[in-house]
Every structure is written in structure tokens, then in C-alpha cells.
Design an enzyme around this catalytic site. Structure first.
Site, mmCIF file in Angstrom:
data_model
loop_
_atom_site.group_PDB
_atom_site.id
_atom_site.type_symbol
_atom_site.label_atom_id
_atom_site.label_comp_id
_atom_site.label_asym_id
_atom_site.label_seq_id
_atom_site.Cartn_x
_atom_site.Cartn_y
_atom_site.Cartn_z
ATOM 1 N N GLU A 260 60.894 52.973 22.466
ATOM 2 C CA GLU A 260 61.432 53.967 23.389
ATOM 3 C C GLU A 260 61.879 55.090 22.575
ATOM 4 O O GLU A 260 61.698 56.190 23.186
ATOM 5 C CB GLU A 260 62.321 53.256 24.252
ATOM 6 C CG GLU A 260 61.837 52.417 25.353
ATOM 7 C CD GLU A 260 62.881 51.866 26.217
ATOM 8 O OE1 GLU A 260 63.242 52.947 27.046
ATOM 9 O OE2 GLU A 260 63.146 50.635 26.338
ATOM 10 N N LYS B 217 56.883 54.521 37.000
ATOM 11 C CA LYS B 217 57.961 54.544 38.062
ATOM 12 C C LYS B 217 57.193 55.450 39.185
ATOM 13 O O LYS B 217 57.338 55.025 40.626
ATOM 14 C CB LYS B 217 59.261 54.865 37.764
ATOM 15 C CG LYS B 217 59.783 53.711 36.944
ATOM 16 C CD LYS B 217 61.274 54.002 36.399
ATOM 17 C CE LYS B 217 61.842 52.779 36.046
ATOM 18 N NZ LYS B 217 63.128 52.898 35.287
ATOM 19 N N HIS C 6 55.926 28.093 13.074
ATOM 20 C CA HIS C 6 54.973 27.119 13.862
ATOM 21 C C HIS C 6 53.851 27.819 14.315
ATOM 22 O O HIS C 6 52.972 27.334 15.058
ATOM 23 C CB HIS C 6 55.609 26.263 14.860
ATOM 24 C CG HIS C 6 56.826 25.516 14.346
ATOM 25 N ND1 HIS C 6 56.812 24.254 13.826
ATOM 26 C CD2 HIS C 6 58.122 25.598 14.093
ATOM 27 C CE1 HIS C 6 57.957 23.931 13.437
ATOM 28 N NE2 HIS C 6 58.768 24.818 13.531
HETATM 29 O O1 PA5 Z 1 65.470 52.410 28.601
HETATM 30 C C1 PA5 Z 1 64.956 52.728 29.595
HETATM 31 O O2 PA5 Z 1 64.745 53.819 30.045
HETATM 32 C C2 PA5 Z 1 64.185 51.639 30.321
HETATM 33 O O3 PA5 Z 1 63.856 50.366 29.590
HETATM 34 C C3 PA5 Z 1 64.866 51.165 31.728
HETATM 35 O O4 PA5 Z 1 66.181 50.554 31.382
HETATM 36 C C4 PA5 Z 1 64.208 50.347 32.562
HETATM 37 O O5 PA5 Z 1 62.902 51.078 33.042
HETATM 38 C C5 PA5 Z 1 65.012 49.846 34.015
HETATM 39 O O6 PA5 Z 1 65.470 51.068 34.449
HETATM 40 P P1 PA5 Z 1 67.162 50.874 34.876
HETATM 41 O O7 PA5 Z 1 67.848 50.544 33.641
HETATM 42 O O8 PA5 Z 1 67.500 52.212 35.397
HETATM 43 O O9 PA5 Z 1 66.911 49.883 36.038
#
Ligand code: PA5
Length: 357
Positions: free
Chosen positions: A241, A351, A257
Site C-alpha cells: 500500500e 470501492k 513444510h
Molecule cells: O489501508 C487501507 O486504506 C485499506 O486497507 C483499508 O483499511 C480497507 O480498505 C478497509 O477500509 P476501512 O479501514 O476504512 O474499513
């Protein structure tokens, strides 16, 4: 110097981080303290005797806190902690389940769906969010809402998204009081950030050194069941990310394993792997032995193998010492790739597309 980028140039690192990921990282100790205060003020109207299992439902940055809780509680709680990353909940969830519905934004559709199911099943729900639809629904439904501050990325909010679950479990009597451990954690993070911050040159900065090793390579992170397993997953997610790059993770002893057999072919691909093994003093002695043998098996096949040891006293401090190092590493890797760590356009795109239905 990598890709013409000198990680000793502080201004360059700052210029590459318009979304303020480094500031959020720096503030992690204060975030943990605030999270503890917020959770202490929450009233819970049930007791440990009513709870047979604890579930954390969430996704991505909001789910990893659940996994950290699962490992943390593993040798302390008399009930299991299960993490659910789905629209639906397992059949066993019922009135004896303490269910933390965690979504930093409060708008993640899988979590909203799981919340609705948890309500139907009569689970004891506590919502952890900055607000959004989840916050509104929970308030209207009369469930406790642990409201944490917004304005940062969910993955930078691990203190807000983990600490309250520990505090609530301790309040109910499902975990021992964690006040001293949280103090130890925040003290240790304050020391660590002085070693990991952008002003510390590459020669003394482990995170910058690791980012340099990962540059133009495929990071593979190995953790250990019961100690660093979630941290390995966290490093992978943060590299994905923040640096927008692939990374992989696996866990010992399980990887002995299966995965360990896969270091023969194709040789040119294997030479791109940069392996980091996360180690902790509480790793099982037989696993420590396994690590030593595994290193000798893979070392000539891959680009490099580095071991990173946790530091600190308490379990929380040691776990976070490794997540913190990985967080900084992922941001410095983003600098090397010339990428802003904060936006996650692909997640937003998905999303948005799904919301069109
Ligand atoms: O780091 C991020 O932006 C994502 O992994 C979000 O955490 C994920 O899409 C879920 O969103 P939220 O944390 O708002 O529920």
C-alpha cells in the site's frame, strides 16, 4: 544512492510524502495513548462469563489490529480471538460472541454487511470507527461506539484500531490489565522513532537500509507463528500500500513444510527475492533452530537474507518494534520509487466501482 535517490536527503523524503504518512508514523506513541484514553471511557454492560469467543470483523488496515489482538491474546485469554475479513460471519457467532466491528472510515461494505449479520445473531457488538455509516448505524442501534480521530490512513491508525480492543477485553476481564504494557510500548516507540526518522542517515537507519535492499527486488517476509506472524503480514501489506510494490509473506514452522521446497526454480526469479526473517526472543526454540537451517537452504538462491530482531521488553513493545520498522521501511521504499505513500487509488477505484451497483 538508489535510482538516483539519496535517502540521506531529508527534504526529498518529505517532498515525496505530501499525504503526511511520516507524520502519522511519528505520532504513533501519542496515538496509542489517546486510544487507551478513549477506550477507558467506554461503558460495557456485560461480563467475561457471558463471552465464549471474541471476533474482530474488518478489512485491510482495520483488520490487522484484529490479528495483532489474536496473537497478543493467544497466551493470555481463556477464549479464542478470531478475525473475520468477509461479508458474512461464521455460524458459531451468537449472543456469547463479543464482536468488534472495525472500520476506520466506517463505510467498508464487507464490514457493514458483517455488522448487520452480527446484529441479527444477537452478538455483543462494539464498533470501532471514525464515524461513517457504521458509526451512525451503531449509535442508532444503541451499541457502544469507540470513536477514534480521523484524518490519517487506516493503516497508519494501528494504535487506534488495536489498543481499544485490548483495553475493552481487559475491562471485561478477558485479558489482564494492559496499562503498564501500553506505557512500556509508548516509551519504547518514542525511543525507536529517534532511530528510524528521516533525519537519521542510511548508515544508522535500519529502515532506510532495508528499503535499499528491497528496491527493485521482491520482498519476502518470514514471521513465526505466535510471535511475529502478523508482523510479517503487516510488512507485506505496508509495502503493497505505501510503496505500491509486490511483497509476499509466510510463517514458520508451516513454511518448512511447503515453501522451503520452492527455492530451486526458476533461478532468475529467485535471484530477485529479498528475504527478511523477523525474529523475537519468544520464538519457539525448535523454530529458532529451523530458522538457522532454513537460512542455509535459501541463501545462495536468493538476492539476500536479512534477520531483523524485535527490541523492547513487553510483548506489545516487541511486536510494535518490528511493525514500526516495517512501516518506516515501506515509506522509504516509496521514496525510492518516487511514489506518494498515502493514496491507494486501486482500493478507492474498487470501492467506487462496487458502489455503482
Ligand atoms: O489501508 C487501507 O486504506 C485499506 O486497507 C483499508 O483499511 C480497507 O480498505 C478497509 O477500509 P476501512 O479501514 O476504512 O474499513
Amino acid at each position: 544512492m538508489t535510482n538516483g535517490v539519496d535517502l540521506n536527503q531529508e527534504a526529498l523524503i518529505a517532498g515525496n510524502d505530501p499525504g503526511g504518512m511520516l507524520k502519522a508514523l511519528w505520532n504513533l506513541p501519542e496515538q496509542c495513548e489517546e486510544a487507551e484514553r478513549i477506550a477507558q471511557a467506554i461503558d460495557v454492560n456485560f461480563t467475561a462469563t457471558e463471552i465464549k469467543n471474541v471476533m474482530v470483523t474488518g478489512l485491510g488496515g482495520s483488520a490487522i489490529g484484529g490479528d495483532l489482538l489474536r496473537v497478543y491474546a493467544g497466551d493470555k485469554a481463556a477464549v479464542p480471538v478470531i478475525v473475520n475479513r468477509d461479508y458474512t460471519l461464521p455460524a458459531f457467532v451468537d449472543a456469547s460472541t463479543l464482536l468488534f466491528a472495525v472500520s476506520y472510515s466506517g463505510n467498508t461494505e464487507e464490514t457493514l454487511s458483517a455488522y448487520a449479520q452480527a446484529k441479527e445473531k444477537g452478538a455483543k457488538i462494539i464498533v470501532l470507527t471514525t464515524g461513517g455509516k457504521l458509526g451512525q448505524l451503531a449509535e442508532a442501534d444503541g451499541y457502544p461506539v469507540i470513536k477514534v480521530p480521523g484524518g490519517i490512513s487506516p493503516r497508519a491508525a494501528t494504535g487506534y484500531l488495536l489498543i481499544p480492543t485490548i483495553v475493552i477485553m481487559a475491562k471485561i476481564g478477558l485479558l489482564p490489565d494492559a496499562g503498564d504494557e501500553i506505557k512500556d510500548l509508548t516509551g519504547h516507540l518514542r525511543v525507536l522513532r529517534e532511530h528510524l526518522k528521516p533525519a537519521v542517515p542510511v548508515e544508522q537507519n535500519l529502515a532506510k537500509q532495508l528499503a535499499t535492499k528491497f528496491y527493485n527486488r521482491l520482498p519476502v517476509i518470514w514471521g513465526v507463528s505466535g510471535t511475529t506472524e502478523v508482523v510479517a503480514q503487516r510488512w507485506k501489506g505496508q509495502i503493497n500500500e505505501n510503496a505500491k510494490a509486490p511483497a509476499y509473506w509466510a510463517v514458520l514452522p508451516e513454511l518448512n513444510h511447503n515453501e522451503i521446497v520452492g527455492f530451486e526454480k526458476p533461478e532468475n526469479v529467485l535471484k530477485q527475492l529479498e528475504v527478511v526473517i523477523l525474529r523475537d526472543r519468544a520464538d519457539h526454540p525448535r523454530v529458532q533452530k529451523r530458522i538457522e537451517i532454513s537460512k542455509t537452504i535459501i541463501k545462495d538462491a536468493v538476492s539476500g537474507v536479512t534477520e531483523v530482531y524485535s527490541s523492547g521488553n513487553s510483548t506489545l513493545a516487541r511486536t510494535f518494534s518490528l511493525t514500526y520498522t516495517g512501516d518506516y521501511t515501506s515509506v522509504y521504499l516509496a521514496t525510492l520509487y518516487g511514489i506518494d505513500p498515502t493514496p491507494v487509488k486501486m482500493i478507492d477505484f474498487l470501492k467506487q466501482k462496487l458502489a455503482e451497483d
